[in-house]
Design a protein around this motif. Structure first.
Motif, PDB file in Angstrom:
ATOM      1  N   ARG A   5     -31.335 -25.934  77.202  1.00 58.71           N
ATOM      2  CA  ARG A   5     -30.582 -27.029  77.839  1.00 58.71           C
ATOM      3  C   ARG A   5     -29.930 -26.557  79.137  1.00 58.71           C
ATOM      4  NH1 ARG A   5     -25.529 -28.738  76.901  1.00 58.71           N
ATOM      5  NH2 ARG A   5     -26.252 -30.739  76.101  1.00 58.71           N
ATOM      6  N   GLU A   6     -29.474 -25.309  79.195  1.00 64.89           N
ATOM      7  CA  GLU A   6     -28.897 -24.764  80.426  1.00 64.89           C
ATOM      8  C   GLU A   6     -29.968 -24.649  81.502  1.00 64.89           C
ATOM      9  OE1 GLU A   6     -26.887 -23.199  83.550  1.00 64.89           O
ATOM     10  OE2 GLU A   6     -26.115 -24.316  81.846  1.00 64.89           O
ATOM     11  N   GLN A   7     -31.156 -24.222  81.125  1.00 66.85           N
ATOM     12  CA  GLN A   7     -32.256 -24.138  82.085  1.00 66.85           C
ATOM     13  C   GLN A   7     -32.576 -25.516  82.659  1.00 66.85           C
ATOM     14  OE1 GLN A   7     -35.666 -21.790  80.670  1.00 66.85           O
ATOM     15  NE2 GLN A   7     -34.301 -21.013  79.076  1.00 66.85           N
ATOM     16  N   ILE A   8     -32.535 -26.537  81.803  1.00 64.24           N
ATOM     17  CA  ILE A   8     -32.798 -27.909  82.244  1.00 64.24           C
ATOM     18  C   ILE A   8     -31.715 -28.362  83.227  1.00 64.24           C
ATOM     19  CG2 ILE A   8     -32.851 -30.323  81.483  1.00 64.24           C
ATOM     20  CD1 ILE A   8     -34.291 -29.252  78.905  1.00 64.24           C
ATOM     21  N   PHE A   9     -30.456 -28.135  82.891  1.00 66.56           N
ATOM     22  CA  PHE A   9     -29.374 -28.540  83.797  1.00 66.56           C
ATOM     23  C   PHE A   9     -29.447 -27.791  85.126  1.00 66.56           C
ATOM     24  CE2 PHE A   9     -27.333 -30.579  80.169  1.00 66.56           C
ATOM     25  CZ  PHE A   9     -26.821 -31.723  80.774  1.00 66.56           C
ATOM     26  N   GLY A  45     -24.467 -35.084  76.199  1.00 66.35           N
ATOM     27  CA  GLY A  45     -24.657 -34.628  74.826  1.00 66.35           C
ATOM     28  C   GLY A  45     -26.100 -34.750  74.377  1.00 66.35           C
ATOM     29  N   GLN A  46     -26.313 -34.340  73.145  1.00 69.09           N
ATOM     30  CA  GLN A  46     -27.656 -34.376  72.577  1.00 69.09           C
ATOM     31  C   GLN A  46     -27.576 -34.557  71.074  1.00 69.09           C
ATOM     32  OE1 GLN A  46     -28.793 -30.455  73.893  1.00 69.09           O
ATOM     33  NE2 GLN A  46     -28.623 -29.610  71.841  1.00 69.09           N
ATOM     34  N   ALA A  47     -28.686 -34.959  70.477  1.00 78.70           N
ATOM     35  CA  ALA A  47     -28.796 -35.099  69.031  1.00 78.70           C
ATOM     36  C   ALA A  47     -30.094 -34.445  68.584  1.00 78.70           C
ATOM     37  CB  ALA A  47     -28.786 -36.570  68.630  1.00 78.70           C
ATOM     38  N   THR A  53     -41.666 -28.919  61.056  1.00 76.53           N
ATOM     39  CA  THR A  53     -41.374 -27.621  60.467  1.00 76.53           C
ATOM     40  C   THR A  53     -41.244 -26.580  61.575  1.00 76.53           C
ATOM     41  OG1 THR A  53     -42.610 -28.220  58.493  1.00 76.53           O
ATOM     42  CG2 THR A  53     -42.191 -25.871  58.846  1.00 76.53           C
ATOM     43  N   GLY A  54     -40.146 -25.839  61.571  1.00 78.91           N
ATOM     44  CA  GLY A  54     -39.945 -24.754  62.516  1.00 78.91           C
ATOM     45  C   GLY A  54     -39.543 -25.167  63.915  1.00 78.91           C
ATOM     46  N   VAL A  55     -39.355 -26.455  64.145  1.00 79.22           N
ATOM     47  CA  VAL A  55     -39.030 -26.955  65.474  1.00 79.22           C
ATOM     48  C   VAL A  55     -37.820 -27.887  65.393  1.00 79.22           C
ATOM     49  CG1 VAL A  55     -39.829 -28.368  67.429  1.00 79.22           C
ATOM     50  CG2 VAL A  55     -41.420 -26.826  66.276  1.00 79.22           C
ATOM     51  N   THR A  56     -36.893 -27.705  66.314  1.00 77.17           N
ATOM     52  CA  THR A  56     -35.813 -28.671  66.495  1.00 77.17           C
ATOM     53  C   THR A  56     -36.064 -29.374  67.812  1.00 77.17           C
ATOM     54  OG1 THR A  56     -34.241 -27.297  65.282  1.00 77.17           O
ATOM     55  CG2 THR A  56     -33.328 -29.020  66.678  1.00 77.17           C
ATOM     56  N   ARG A  57     -36.225 -30.665  67.733  1.00 80.07           N
ATOM     57  CA  ARG A  57     -36.461 -31.469  68.936  1.00 80.07           C
ATOM     58  C   ARG A  57     -35.135 -32.156  69.269  1.00 80.07           C
ATOM     59  NH1 ARG A  57     -40.871 -32.648  67.896  1.00 80.07           N
ATOM     60  NH2 ARG A  57     -42.046 -31.823  69.620  1.00 80.07           N
ATOM     61  N   TYR A  58     -34.732 -32.022  70.502  1.00 79.11           N
ATOM     62  CA  TYR A  58     -33.452 -32.597  70.942  1.00 79.11           C
ATOM     63  C   TYR A  58     -33.685 -33.782  71.864  1.00 79.11           C
ATOM     64  CZ  TYR A  58     -31.298 -28.280  69.292  1.00 79.11           C
ATOM     65  OH  TYR A  58     -30.874 -27.226  68.512  1.00 79.11           O
ATOM     66  N   ASP A  59     -32.845 -34.786  71.711  1.00 72.92           N
ATOM     67  CA  ASP A  59     -32.787 -35.915  72.635  1.00 72.92           C
ATOM     68  C   ASP A  59     -31.458 -35.781  73.376  1.00 72.92           C
ATOM     69  OD1 ASP A  59     -35.205 -37.176  71.832  1.00 72.92           O
ATOM     70  OD2 ASP A  59     -34.184 -37.859  70.025  1.00 72.92           O
ATOM     71  N   MET A  60     -31.536 -35.458  74.658  1.00 68.70           N
ATOM     72  CA  MET A  60     -30.349 -35.174  75.459  1.00 68.70           C
ATOM     73  C   MET A  60     -30.150 -36.252  76.521  1.00 68.70           C
ATOM     74  SD  MET A  60     -29.419 -31.657  77.516  1.00 68.70           S
ATOM     75  CE  MET A  60     -30.821 -31.676  78.619  1.00 68.70           C
ATOM     76  N   THR A  61     -28.898 -36.599  76.756  1.00 68.59           N
ATOM     77  CA  THR A  61     -28.543 -37.572  77.780  1.00 68.59           C
ATOM     78  C   THR A  61     -27.924 -36.846  78.970  1.00 68.59           C
ATOM     79  OG1 THR A  61     -28.110 -39.264  76.110  1.00 68.59           O
ATOM     80  CG2 THR A  61     -27.150 -39.624  78.290  1.00 68.59           C
ATOM     81  N   VAL A  62     -28.436 -37.155  80.153  1.00 65.69           N
ATOM     82  CA  VAL A  62     -27.891 -36.633  81.401  1.00 65.69           C
ATOM     83  C   VAL A  62     -27.527 -37.836  82.262  1.00 65.69           C
ATOM     84  CG1 VAL A  62     -28.399 -35.318  83.500  1.00 65.69           C
ATOM     85  CG2 VAL A  62     -29.271 -34.533  81.283  1.00 65.69           C
ATOM     86  N   THR A 127     -28.521 -43.005  84.090  1.00 63.79           N
ATOM     87  CA  THR A 127     -28.724 -42.220  82.873  1.00 63.79           C
ATOM     88  C   THR A 127     -30.183 -41.801  82.744  1.00 63.79           C
ATOM     89  OG1 THR A 127     -26.973 -43.476  81.796  1.00 63.79           O
ATOM     90  CG2 THR A 127     -28.468 -42.271  80.357  1.00 63.79           C
ATOM     91  N   PHE A 128     -30.387 -40.572  82.286  1.00 62.09           N
ATOM     92  CA  PHE A 128     -31.710 -40.066  81.946  1.00 62.09           C
ATOM     93  C   PHE A 128     -31.703 -39.581  80.504  1.00 62.09           C
ATOM     94  CE2 PHE A 128     -31.557 -39.598  86.527  1.00 62.09           C
ATOM     95  CZ  PHE A 128     -32.813 -40.031  86.922  1.00 62.09           C
ATOM     96  N   GLN A 129     -32.782 -39.852  79.781  1.00 62.15           N
ATOM     97  CA  GLN A 129     -32.977 -39.335  78.419  1.00 62.15           C
ATOM     98  C   GLN A 129     -34.049 -38.257  78.507  1.00 62.15           C
ATOM     99  OE1 GLN A 129     -30.008 -41.077  76.975  1.00 62.15           O
ATOM    100  NE2 GLN A 129     -31.273 -40.048  75.470  1.00 62.15           N
ATOM    101  N   ILE A 130     -33.717 -37.086  78.015  1.00 61.07           N
ATOM    102  CA  ILE A 130     -34.622 -35.943  78.079  1.00 61.07           C
ATOM    103  C   ILE A 130     -34.880 -35.446  76.666  1.00 61.07           C
ATOM    104  CG2 ILE A 130     -34.894 -33.571  78.915  1.00 61.07           C
ATOM    105  CD1 ILE A 130     -32.942 -34.403  81.212  1.00 61.07           C
ATOM    106  N   THR A 131     -36.149 -35.256  76.331  1.00 59.23           N
ATOM    107  CA  THR A 131     -36.531 -34.715  75.025  1.00 59.23           C
ATOM    108  C   THR A 131     -37.125 -33.336  75.234  1.00 59.23           C
ATOM    109  OG1 THR A 131     -37.031 -36.936  74.239  1.00 59.23           O
ATOM    110  CG2 THR A 131     -37.931 -35.100  72.962  1.00 59.23           C
TER     111      THR A 131
END
Length: 143
Positions: A5-9, A45-47, A53-62, A127-131
């Protein structure tokens, strides 16, 4: 390691800083803009979503807020719309965010007259939604 997420920001900040004519780009600012046009970046934030399995996918709002000095009228609105286009075209590229994200989708755009420090300015919030996916349990490792 640096969180994905830091790399994305950091990339968002870099891209917005490359827009011609923009005088100020600041991430998570603690005050009003100092020079104009200005772009401010906010972490909405993000959810997580653990469907794989083995992956956490995040939905982040910027949220990107843009500001320019203008008293209003058609010319000011035209400049605001041009700044909006520059923001969208700098962020909505393929692959999404240089492959750091799976998707980036444009959300709501809200223009406004923004009187700051007793000076009339126009502004917008976009607003942008980033996955993006990471390895489960390690948000610094892309999946």
């Amino acid at each position: 390691m640096t969180a994905l997420r830091e790399q994305i920001f950091a990339l968002i900040e870099e891209r917005l800083g490359g827009i011609a004519g923009v005088s100020e780009v600041e991430r998570m600012p603690s005050s009003d803009p100092v020079s104009f046009p200005a772009l401010h970046i906010f972490d909405g934030g993000q959810a997580p979503d653990w469907d794989e399995t083995g992956v956490t996918r995040y939905d982040m709002t910027v949220v990107v807020e843009g500001f320019l000095e203008a008293s209003g009228g058609a010319e000011a609105h035209k400049a605001l719309n041009a700044l909006y286009v520059d923001v969208v075209t700098s962020l909505m590229t393929e692959p999404p965010l240089d492959g750091l994200a799976e998707t980036i989708d444009e959300g709501g755009f809200r223009p406004a007259v923004a009187p700051l420090a007793s000076v009339r300015r126009l502004g917008f919030s976009l607003t942008f939604q980033i996955t993006f996916p990471t390895e489960r349990g390690d948000p610094a490792q892309p999946a």
